[in-house]
Every structure is written in structure tokens, then in C-alpha cells.
Design a protein around this motif. Structure first.
Motif, PDB file in Angstrom:
ATOM      1  N   LEU A  47       5.199   0.384   1.548  1.00  0.00           N
ATOM      2  CA  LEU A  47       5.513   1.784   1.846  1.00  0.00           C
ATOM      3  C   LEU A  47       6.912   1.948   2.414  1.00  0.00           C
ATOM      4  CD1 LEU A  47       2.169   3.028   3.395  1.00  0.00           C
ATOM      5  CD2 LEU A  47       3.079   3.514   1.126  1.00  0.00           C
ATOM      6  N   ASP A  48       7.456   0.881   2.968  1.00  0.00           N
ATOM      7  CA  ASP A  48       8.791   0.936   3.572  1.00  0.00           C
ATOM      8  C   ASP A  48       9.877   0.425   2.646  1.00  0.00           C
ATOM      9  OD1 ASP A  48       7.752   1.978   5.891  1.00  0.00           O
ATOM     10  OD2 ASP A  48       7.470   0.009   6.809  1.00  0.00           O
ATOM     11  N   THR A  49       9.550   0.160   1.371  1.00  0.00           N
ATOM     12  CA  THR A  49      10.502  -0.416   0.433  1.00  0.00           C
ATOM     13  C   THR A  49      10.986   0.638  -0.549  1.00  0.00           C
ATOM     14  OG1 THR A  49       9.297  -2.487   0.602  1.00  0.00           O
ATOM     15  CG2 THR A  49      10.870  -2.302  -1.201  1.00  0.00           C
ATOM     16  N   PRO A  50      12.162   1.225  -0.296  1.00  0.00           N
ATOM     17  CA  PRO A  50      12.663   2.275  -1.186  1.00  0.00           C
ATOM     18  C   PRO A  50      12.879   1.807  -2.618  1.00  0.00           C
ATOM     19  CG  PRO A  50      14.005   2.118   0.805  1.00  0.00           C
ATOM     20  CD  PRO A  50      13.031   0.984   0.821  1.00  0.00           C
ATOM     21  N   ALA A  69       2.084  10.401  -4.178  1.00  0.00           N
ATOM     22  CA  ALA A  69       0.821  10.071  -4.852  1.00  0.00           C
ATOM     23  C   ALA A  69       0.393   8.643  -4.522  1.00  0.00           C
ATOM     24  CB  ALA A  69       0.970  10.250  -6.362  1.00  0.00           C
ATOM     25  N   ASN A  70       1.335   7.695  -4.544  1.00  0.00           N
ATOM     26  CA  ASN A  70       1.012   6.304  -4.220  1.00  0.00           C
ATOM     27  C   ASN A  70       0.542   6.170  -2.769  1.00  0.00           C
ATOM     28  OD1 ASN A  70       1.672   5.406  -6.769  1.00  0.00           O
ATOM     29  ND2 ASN A  70       3.725   4.764  -6.206  1.00  0.00           N
ATOM     30  N   THR A  71       1.198   6.878  -1.891  1.00  0.00           N
ATOM     31  CA  THR A  71       0.836   6.809  -0.476  1.00  0.00           C
ATOM     32  C   THR A  71      -0.552   7.391  -0.251  1.00  0.00           C
ATOM     33  OG1 THR A  71       3.173   6.957   0.129  1.00  0.00           O
ATOM     34  CG2 THR A  71       1.570   7.407   1.863  1.00  0.00           C
ATOM     35  N   LYS A  72      -0.870   8.484  -0.923  1.00  0.00           N
ATOM     36  CA  LYS A  72      -2.208   9.077  -0.804  1.00  0.00           C
ATOM     37  C   LYS A  72      -3.279   8.126  -1.323  1.00  0.00           C
ATOM     38  CE  LYS A  72      -0.900  13.924  -0.782  1.00  0.00           C
ATOM     39  NZ  LYS A  72      -0.952  15.209  -1.491  1.00  0.00           N
ATOM     40  N   ARG A  73      -2.988   7.433  -2.439  1.00  0.00           N
ATOM     41  CA  ARG A  73      -3.943   6.450  -2.961  1.00  0.00           C
ATOM     42  C   ARG A  73      -4.143   5.314  -1.971  1.00  0.00           C
ATOM     43  NH1 ARG A  73      -0.825   6.047  -7.632  1.00  0.00           N
ATOM     44  NH2 ARG A  73      -1.093   7.981  -8.727  1.00  0.00           N
ATOM     45  N   LEU A  74      -3.045   4.828  -1.398  1.00  0.00           N
ATOM     46  CA  LEU A  74      -3.153   3.754  -0.406  1.00  0.00           C
ATOM     47  C   LEU A  74      -3.907   4.224   0.833  1.00  0.00           C
ATOM     48  CD1 LEU A  74       0.172   1.699  -0.371  1.00  0.00           C
ATOM     49  CD2 LEU A  74      -2.142   0.894  -0.848  1.00  0.00           C
ATOM     50  N   GLN A  75      -3.723   5.479   1.205  1.00  0.00           N
ATOM     51  CA  GLN A  75      -4.431   6.005   2.371  1.00  0.00           C
ATOM     52  C   GLN A  75      -5.944   5.988   2.117  1.00  0.00           C
ATOM     53  OE1 GLN A  75      -3.446  10.035   3.433  1.00  0.00           O
ATOM     54  NE2 GLN A  75      -4.445   9.895   5.415  1.00  0.00           N
ATOM     55  N   GLY A  76      -6.355   6.400   0.932  1.00  0.00           N
ATOM     56  CA  GLY A  76      -7.779   6.351   0.589  1.00  0.00           C
ATOM     57  C   GLY A  76      -8.298   4.922   0.552  1.00  0.00           C
ATOM     58  N   PHE A  77      -7.500   4.021   0.015  1.00  0.00           N
ATOM     59  CA  PHE A  77      -7.864   2.608  -0.019  1.00  0.00           C
ATOM     60  C   PHE A  77      -8.018   2.074   1.401  1.00  0.00           C
ATOM     61  CE2 PHE A  77      -6.550  -1.867   0.000  1.00  0.00           C
ATOM     62  CZ  PHE A  77      -7.425  -2.403  -0.925  1.00  0.00           C
ATOM     63  N   ALA A  78      -7.070   2.420   2.266  1.00  0.00           N
ATOM     64  CA  ALA A  78      -7.114   1.966   3.660  1.00  0.00           C
ATOM     65  C   ALA A  78      -8.362   2.485   4.356  1.00  0.00           C
ATOM     66  CB  ALA A  78      -5.857   2.426   4.400  1.00  0.00           C
ATOM     67  N   LEU A  86      -2.729   0.363   8.126  1.00  0.00           N
ATOM     68  CA  LEU A  86      -2.236   0.913   6.870  1.00  0.00           C
ATOM     69  C   LEU A  86      -2.508   2.407   6.786  1.00  0.00           C
ATOM     70  CD1 LEU A  86      -0.951   0.538   4.087  1.00  0.00           C
ATOM     71  CD2 LEU A  86      -3.219  -0.124   3.228  1.00  0.00           C
ATOM     72  N   GLU A  87      -3.689   2.836   7.189  1.00  0.00           N
ATOM     73  CA  GLU A  87      -4.027   4.256   7.134  1.00  0.00           C
ATOM     74  C   GLU A  87      -3.102   5.079   8.027  1.00  0.00           C
ATOM     75  OE1 GLU A  87      -7.810   7.305   7.572  1.00  0.00           O
ATOM     76  OE2 GLU A  87      -8.075   5.214   8.125  1.00  0.00           O
ATOM     77  N   ILE A  88      -2.866   4.611   9.233  1.00  0.00           N
ATOM     78  CA  ILE A  88      -1.968   5.331  10.147  1.00  0.00           C
ATOM     79  C   ILE A  88      -0.554   5.375   9.587  1.00  0.00           C
ATOM     80  CG2 ILE A  88      -0.854   5.164  12.428  1.00  0.00           C
ATOM     81  CD1 ILE A  88      -3.621   4.153  13.455  1.00  0.00           C
ATOM     82  N   HIS A  89      -0.120   4.277   8.999  1.00  0.00           N
ATOM     83  CA  HIS A  89       1.227   4.264   8.417  1.00  0.00           C
ATOM     84  C   HIS A  89       1.321   5.261   7.254  1.00  0.00           C
ATOM     85  CE1 HIS A  89       5.185   2.536   8.091  1.00  0.00           C
ATOM     86  NE2 HIS A  89       5.033   2.472   6.778  1.00  0.00           N
ATOM     87  N   CYS A  90       0.291   5.350   6.452  1.00  0.00           N
ATOM     88  CA  CYS A  90       0.274   6.328   5.355  1.00  0.00           C
ATOM     89  C   CYS A  90       0.376   7.746   5.916  1.00  0.00           C
ATOM     90  CB  CYS A  90      -0.997   6.181   4.522  1.00  0.00           C
ATOM     91  SG  CYS A  90      -1.067   4.703   3.511  1.00  0.00           S
ATOM     92  N   ILE A  91      -0.377   8.011   6.951  1.00  0.00           N
ATOM     93  CA  ILE A  91      -0.350   9.351   7.579  1.00  0.00           C
ATOM     94  C   ILE A  91       1.054   9.652   8.074  1.00  0.00           C
ATOM     95  CG2 ILE A  91      -1.171  10.680   9.567  1.00  0.00           C
ATOM     96  CD1 ILE A  91      -3.902   9.203   9.144  1.00  0.00           C
ATOM     97  N   GLU A  92       1.686   8.666   8.703  1.00  0.00           N
ATOM     98  CA  GLU A  92       3.051   8.869   9.216  1.00  0.00           C
ATOM     99  C   GLU A  92       4.031   9.132   8.088  1.00  0.00           C
ATOM    100  OE1 GLU A  92       3.735   5.336  11.480  1.00  0.00           O
ATOM    101  OE2 GLU A  92       2.602   6.064  13.210  1.00  0.00           O
TER     102      GLU A  92
END
Length: 97
Positions: A47-50, A69-78, A86-92
Motif C-alpha cells: 500500500l505504501d509503494t507508489p 479499489a485495490n485498497t478496498k479489496r485489501l481492507q475486506g481481506f484484512a 493491515l485493516e487500519i492501514h487501509c482505513i488510513e
């Protein structure tokens, strides 16, 4: 896997983040918690890799849409695998979009 975070997972995360999610799911199923945590850490790094087009800051409009979209998918996965870091990082990340 040697259990010490020797860069293999970070390399896999850069090359194929979806393969890393599959590895994490398999590690969780068989109860290898240290590997689960290392995979989670590598996914936070994704998530931190541009360069992967996953960062929502900077980049073009299309890249931002894909990143969100990728971050939302990862948030659901987390959430599914109870990966709080990972979930908190996605939210941030989503909060900055």
C-alpha cells in the motif's frame, strides 16, 4: 520460508500481491502465525509503494481509482482474516483519498 523476514515476501508482494494474499490465507489455514504476520507486513508495504499504482497520493486519476479499489479489496481481506494492522492501514490510506 525461514521465519526471519529475509525479503522473499516483500519481493513477492512487489511482483504479485494476489499471490501473497493466497500465501497468507494458506498460512492462516495451517496455523503458521509468524508467516501470517510477515505476509501482513508485506501487504502493508504494498500500500505504501507508489510504483505499483497502489498509493492513492499522486499519480493520475486512473491510477488513483485503481489504488482505491485495490485498497478496498485489501481492507475486506484484512477484515476476513482479522489482520488489524493491515485493516487500519487501509482505513488510513482511504481516509487520505
Amino acid at each position: 520460508y525461514g521465519g526471519n523476514g529475509d525479503g522473499i515476501l516483500e519481493s513477492l508482494a512487489r511482483e504479485d500481491p494476489s499471490a501473497l494474499t493466497e500465501l497468507l490465507a494458506a498460512a492462516e489455514r495451517i496455523g503458521v502465525e509468524p508467516l501470517v504476520k510477515l505476509c501482513e507486513h508485506a501487504l502493508v508495504g504494498v500500500l505504501d509503494t507508489p510504483a505499483l499504482g497502489v498509493s492513492v497520493s499522486g499519480g493520475g486519476k486512473d491510477e488513483q481509482i485503481i489504488a482505491i479499489a485495490n485498497t478496498k479489496r485489501l481492507q475486506g481481506f484484512a477484515r476476513q482474516f482479522n489482520l488489524r494492522k493491515l485493516e487500519i492501514h487501509c482505513i488510513e490510506v482511504l481516509g487520505t483519498s
